[in-house]
Write an enzyme that holds these catalytic residues in place. Structure first.
Site, PDB file in Angstrom:
ATOM      1  N   GLU A  56      -6.700  -7.818   0.006  1.00  0.00           N
ATOM      2  CA  GLU A  56      -5.306  -7.735   0.430  1.00  0.00           C
ATOM      3  C   GLU A  56      -5.260  -7.524   1.939  1.00  0.00           C
ATOM      4  O   GLU A  56      -5.341  -6.395   2.412  1.00  0.00           O
ATOM      5  CB  GLU A  56      -4.601  -6.585  -0.279  1.00  0.00           C
ATOM      6  CG  GLU A  56      -4.688  -6.611  -1.790  1.00  0.00           C
ATOM      7  CD  GLU A  56      -4.448  -5.218  -2.386  1.00  0.00           C
ATOM      8  OE1 GLU A  56      -3.375  -4.636  -2.120  1.00  0.00           O
ATOM      9  OE2 GLU A  56      -5.334  -4.707  -3.098  1.00  0.00           O
ATOM     10  N   HIS A  86       3.500   0.028  -2.663  1.00  0.00           N
ATOM     11  CA  HIS A  86       3.867  -1.394  -2.760  1.00  0.00           C
ATOM     12  C   HIS A  86       5.376  -1.625  -2.830  1.00  0.00           C
ATOM     13  O   HIS A  86       5.859  -2.456  -3.594  1.00  0.00           O
ATOM     14  CB  HIS A  86       3.191  -2.037  -3.970  1.00  0.00           C
ATOM     15  CG  HIS A  86       1.703  -2.176  -3.846  1.00  0.00           C
ATOM     16  ND1 HIS A  86       1.054  -2.288  -2.630  1.00  0.00           N
ATOM     17  CD2 HIS A  86       0.717  -2.205  -4.793  1.00  0.00           C
ATOM     18  CE1 HIS A  86      -0.251  -2.401  -2.841  1.00  0.00           C
ATOM     19  NE2 HIS A  86      -0.482  -2.341  -4.130  1.00  0.00           N
ATOM     20  N   HIS A 126      -1.561  -9.962  -3.536  1.00  0.00           N
ATOM     21  CA  HIS A 126      -2.325  -9.047  -4.402  1.00  0.00           C
ATOM     22  C   HIS A 126      -3.071  -9.775  -5.535  1.00  0.00           C
ATOM     23  O   HIS A 126      -3.249  -9.227  -6.623  1.00  0.00           O
ATOM     24  CB  HIS A 126      -1.374  -7.994  -4.982  1.00  0.00           C
ATOM     25  CG  HIS A 126      -2.018  -6.685  -5.303  1.00  0.00           C
ATOM     26  ND1 HIS A 126      -3.019  -6.538  -6.233  1.00  0.00           N
ATOM     27  CD2 HIS A 126      -1.802  -5.448  -4.799  1.00  0.00           C
ATOM     28  CE1 HIS A 126      -3.369  -5.276  -6.315  1.00  0.00           C
ATOM     29  NE2 HIS A 126      -2.648  -4.580  -5.442  1.00  0.00           N
ATOM     30  N   ASP A 185     -11.348   0.916  -3.208  1.00  0.00           N
ATOM     31  CA  ASP A 185      -9.905   0.776  -3.038  1.00  0.00           C
ATOM     32  C   ASP A 185      -9.609   1.280  -1.629  1.00  0.00           C
ATOM     33  O   ASP A 185      -8.964   2.303  -1.441  1.00  0.00           O
ATOM     34  CB  ASP A 185      -9.145   1.583  -4.086  1.00  0.00           C
ATOM     35  CG  ASP A 185      -7.644   1.257  -4.109  1.00  0.00           C
ATOM     36  OD1 ASP A 185      -7.236   0.302  -3.413  1.00  0.00           O
ATOM     37  OD2 ASP A 185      -6.891   1.959  -4.812  1.00  0.00           O
ATOM     38  N   ASN A 208       0.839  -1.191   0.000  1.00  0.00           N
ATOM     39  CA  ASN A 208       0.000   0.000   0.000  1.00  0.00           C
ATOM     40  C   ASN A 208       0.885   1.256   0.000  1.00  0.00           C
ATOM     41  O   ASN A 208       2.032   1.212  -0.417  1.00  0.00           O
ATOM     42  CB  ASN A 208      -1.005  -0.050   1.163  1.00  0.00           C
ATOM     43  CG  ASN A 208      -2.349   0.531   0.767  1.00  0.00           C
ATOM     44  OD1 ASN A 208      -2.452   1.702   0.397  1.00  0.00           O
ATOM     45  ND2 ASN A 208      -3.386  -0.293   0.828  1.00  0.00           N
ATOM     46  N   ARG A 209       0.332   2.368   0.476  1.00  0.00           N
ATOM     47  CA  ARG A 209       0.976   3.657   0.262  1.00  0.00           C
ATOM     48  C   ARG A 209       1.649   4.196   1.522  1.00  0.00           C
ATOM     49  O   ARG A 209       1.136   4.045   2.625  1.00  0.00           O
ATOM     50  CB  ARG A 209      -0.064   4.671  -0.241  1.00  0.00           C
ATOM     51  CG  ARG A 209      -0.617   4.296  -1.606  1.00  0.00           C
ATOM     52  CD  ARG A 209      -1.905   5.037  -1.944  1.00  0.00           C
ATOM     53  NE  ARG A 209      -2.418   4.605  -3.262  1.00  0.00           N
ATOM     54  CZ  ARG A 209      -3.225   3.567  -3.449  1.00  0.00           C
ATOM     55  NH1 ARG A 209      -3.627   2.835  -2.409  1.00  0.00           N
ATOM     56  NH2 ARG A 209      -3.637   3.241  -4.658  1.00  0.00           N
ATOM     57  N   TYR A 261      -5.892 -11.000  -7.945  1.00  0.00           N
ATOM     58  CA  TYR A 261      -7.191 -10.526  -8.435  1.00  0.00           C
ATOM     59  C   TYR A 261      -8.066 -11.756  -8.670  1.00  0.00           C
ATOM     60  O   TYR A 261      -7.767 -12.595  -9.522  1.00  0.00           O
ATOM     61  CB  TYR A 261      -7.039  -9.795  -9.769  1.00  0.00           C
ATOM     62  CG  TYR A 261      -6.356  -8.454  -9.729  1.00  0.00           C
ATOM     63  CD1 TYR A 261      -7.073  -7.281  -9.996  1.00  0.00           C
ATOM     64  CD2 TYR A 261      -4.986  -8.333  -9.482  1.00  0.00           C
ATOM     65  CE1 TYR A 261      -6.446  -6.038 -10.019  1.00  0.00           C
ATOM     66  CE2 TYR A 261      -4.356  -7.097  -9.497  1.00  0.00           C
ATOM     67  CZ  TYR A 261      -5.093  -5.955  -9.765  1.00  0.00           C
ATOM     68  OH  TYR A 261      -4.464  -4.731  -9.783  1.00  0.00           O
ATOM     69  N   GLN A 300      -7.346  -4.440   2.383  1.00  0.00           N
ATOM     70  CA  GLN A 300      -7.672  -3.551   1.277  1.00  0.00           C
ATOM     71  C   GLN A 300      -8.611  -4.291   0.339  1.00  0.00           C
ATOM     72  O   GLN A 300      -8.279  -5.365  -0.179  1.00  0.00           O
ATOM     73  CB  GLN A 300      -6.403  -3.140   0.516  1.00  0.00           C
ATOM     74  CG  GLN A 300      -6.608  -1.983  -0.459  1.00  0.00           C
ATOM     75  CD  GLN A 300      -6.503  -0.632   0.213  1.00  0.00           C
ATOM     76  OE1 GLN A 300      -6.236  -0.543   1.419  1.00  0.00           O
ATOM     77  NE2 GLN A 300      -6.685   0.442  -0.548  1.00  0.00           N
TER      78      GLN A 300
END
Length: 339
Positions: free
Chosen positions: A304, A97, A172, A238, A71-72, A174, A277
């Site tokens: 996540e 990430h 991560h 998100d 993440n950020r 999908y 997340q």
């Protein structure tokens, strides 16, 4: 003698009911096939048929483990014990990430690969002091195990060797339970065991608030279609959810349940970390994947599990700082079924 693999390859775990393909490039799940209501195997993860597109950077973090910090991180900066560290700003104005070449872009060693009824594979990686700006050497391992006929377990561990460092690994993948090539996931139903989420600013950095989901489009405490309220949240979901109300078993907490009504496939996710997340592939736009399938917006969903975004700079969030002598441990249990 463990087979040391330094080039990207694809490995397989197969117990006769489910089949998982992984590559040591980023510990990435490239394919995961489980039965539908009629017993037909279907691949339920977005990805590519070979390692080349991953190497070429065509995957928007498809299937990989991200780190050193998922993440950020705001402005790519944090301070530990009075020392400020600066990271690459790979998603301006933040570091996302792990930076330009995070754990997802590293080739890990394969330290063990077991066959049999409960096949498993263990990947190991040594992240060096200063890599992507992070402090200290960090020994990391990730083990994927098929623990039952339709259950995948992931155990991630990290040990700082010589300096305190933030650690927050995330898987991560999908998911599209109708099949990777079946289109959007807006008709999937989801339940998230979170009474709260962490609202973000315009740069996707949490404000520091921990806000009730009740009465908002972020409320998935009761199962609902992903698409039901998605237009009310901009591009899509998100957001980091605070996993605070799921039942517990074997030291893990129920984080989420996803259900596809066409195939009747169900995914239950359990974890031991405080956040998750929920991301609805808002920025996936025409990526050509396995078998020529074209993945568009909302073609998958990510669950996540993680420490909270930017936690290293938010004192009221659970700490992601790990000091030498301590160990980071993060477990995820993916239980597939049909109902």
């Amino acid at each position: 003698m463990a087979d040391q693999s330094t080039k990207p390859e694809i490995f397989e775990l197969d117990n006769g009911t489910m089949r998982v393909k992984l590559t040591n490039l980023g510990c990435t799940i490239t394919s995961l096939s489980v039965p539908d209501k009629d017993g037909n195997l279907g691949d339920v993860v977005l990805g590519f048929d070979s390692v080349e597109p991953y190497l070429e950077g065509k995957a928007p973090y498809f299937g990989c483990i991200v780190g050193r910090v998922a993440n950020r991180i705001k402005d790519g900066k944090f301070t530990i014990d009075g020392v400020e560290y600066s990271l690459p700003i790979n998603q301006p104005p933040n570091c996302l990430h792990g930076g330009h070449k995070g754990f997802d872009k590293q080739v890990w060693d394969v330290s063990e690969h077991k066959k049999g009824e409960n096949p498993s594979i263990t990947f190991k990686y040594l992240s060096r002091d200063g890599e992507e700006g992070y402090p200290g050497d960090l020994s990391v391992s990730a083990t994927y195990t098929l623990t039952s006929s339709t259950t995948l377990k992931l155990d991630m561990e990290a040990v700082p060797e010589n300096k305190a460092t933030p650690v927050n690994l995330a898987q991560h993948t999908y998911w599209n339970l109708a099949g990777h090539s079946s289109g959007h996931v807006l008709d999937h139903h989801i339940q998230i065991w979170a009474n709260h989420y962490t609202p973000s600013d315009q740069n996707s950095i949490p404000t520091g608030e921990i806000t009730p989901v009740k009465g908002t489009p972020f409320d998935f405490t009761n199962e609902k279609k992903i698409g039901q309220d998605i237009k009310e949240v901009g591009m899509g979901y998100d957001h980091n959810y605070v996993l605070d109300c799921g039942e517990e078993k074997a030291g893990l907490r129920h984080a989420g349940k996803v259900r596809d009504s066409s195939s009747k496939r169900v995914l239950d996710l359990w974890t031991n970390v405080p956040g998750m997340q929920f991301y609805t592939a808002n920025y996936v736009d025409g990526v050509t994947g396995k078998g020529g399938a074209v993945y568009g917006k909302h073609s998958g969903l990510c669950l996540e599990t993680q420490g909270f975004p930017n936690a290293i700079n938010q004192t009221n969030f659970p700490s992601v700082l790990v000091r030498p002598g301590k160990k980071y441990s993060h477990t995820m249990l993916f239980e597939f079924s049909v109902e």
